[in-house]
Structure formats: structure tokens, C-alpha cells
Design an enzyme around this catalytic site. Structure first.
Site, mmCIF file in Angstrom:
data_model
loop_
_atom_site.group_PDB
_atom_site.id
_atom_site.type_symbol
_atom_site.label_atom_id
_atom_site.label_comp_id
_atom_site.label_asym_id
_atom_site.label_seq_id
_atom_site.Cartn_x
_atom_site.Cartn_y
_atom_site.Cartn_z
ATOM 1 N N LYS A 62 -7.362 -21.439 20.544
ATOM 2 C CA LYS A 62 -8.038 -20.316 19.690
ATOM 3 C C LYS A 62 -9.487 -20.109 20.182
ATOM 4 O O LYS A 62 -9.547 -18.726 20.090
ATOM 5 C CB LYS A 62 -8.173 -21.296 18.355
ATOM 6 C CG LYS A 62 -6.955 -21.428 17.638
ATOM 7 C CD LYS A 62 -6.860 -22.390 16.477
ATOM 8 C CE LYS A 62 -5.573 -22.644 15.664
ATOM 9 N NZ LYS A 62 -5.822 -23.631 14.517
ATOM 10 N N HIS A 104 -11.250 -38.193 13.773
ATOM 11 C CA HIS A 104 -10.259 -38.645 13.068
ATOM 12 C C HIS A 104 -10.357 -39.790 11.550
ATOM 13 O O HIS A 104 -11.415 -40.449 11.982
ATOM 14 C CB HIS A 104 -8.813 -39.056 13.645
ATOM 15 C CG HIS A 104 -9.238 -39.819 14.725
ATOM 16 N ND1 HIS A 104 -9.397 -41.326 14.370
ATOM 17 C CD2 HIS A 104 -9.376 -39.808 16.047
ATOM 18 C CE1 HIS A 104 -9.843 -42.078 15.649
ATOM 19 N NE2 HIS A 104 -9.755 -40.963 16.862
#
Length: 118
Positions: A62, A104
Site C-alpha cells: 500500500k 497486536h
């Protein structure tokens, strides 16, 4: 000069299901060095590692402005650790500085990549 910024996330539960099916997805997504590290892991750590590496590759693509596919493939991006345990990303598709970040919890893996031209 900043070339691009990419961010991605993936649900931990989704990665758990992938890991439970065996190593075929990991072998496709991970470079040989990443896969060697992955094979040494178990349980939650294995899920975090695979999900994190997949998401980092998505974030990188991206930031490149291409997405994964024709120009940037899974094997074109590798993230290993330095001596302090920080992620170090390299790519055959970008010659500048790459700054990856990963976090995370029990539900989500989130990654962020900044590309800086030399």
C-alpha cells in the site's frame, strides 16, 4: 522524502483458522528466512508472526501504491528482527529506507509502513 505510507490490519481469529489448516499459506506468504523462524514457533506466537508478516507485506504494498499482486509479491518483502528485536524490513522492489511497525492484541494485528527515498 517520504515516498509512501501504508497501514493494514487482520483479525487474529482469521489467522488462527489459517494456521490450523497447515503450512501451505505460510509457505506462500513467507520468505524462506521468515518461514524458518515461523517453524520454530508454537501456538499464539505462530499466529501473531504469520498474521504480522502478512499484514506488513500488505502495508508495504500500500505504501508503494501498488497493492499486492503484479508488481509487489509476497516474496519481494521480508521482515526479520535486529539484535534488539525490532522489525527490519527489506524489499527487492524499493531501494530506500523502510520503517515498519507492528502491534497486536488478542483480536487484531495492525501494521504500519513508511517508505523514505534515499
Amino acid at each position: 522524502m517520504i515516498k509512501g505510507v501504508g497501514i493494514d490490519s487482520i483479525e487474529v481469529e482469521r489467522v488462527k483458522k489459517i494456521v490450523a489448516k497447515g503450512d501451505s499459506f505460510a509457505e506462500k506468504v513467507l520468505t524462506p528466512k521468515e518461514f524458518a523462524q515461523y517453524q520454530k514457533m508454537k501456538g499464539k506466537r505462530k499466529v501473531e508472526y504469520l498474521g504480522g508478516r502478512f499484514s506488513l507485506k500488505e502495508s508495504f504494498s500500500k505504501a508503494m501504491g501498488t497493492g499486492l499482486g503484479k508488481y509487489v509479491g509476497f516474496q519481494d518483502v521480508e521482515t526479520l528482527w535486529d539484535d534488539l528485536g525490532h522489525p527490519v524490513m527489506t524489499s527487492t522492489k524499493f531501494d530506500g529506507n523502510i520503517f515498519p511497525s507492528i502491534t497486536h492484541d488478542n483480536h487484531e494485528i495492525i501494521t504500519f509502513v513508511v517508505l523514505e527515498e534515499k
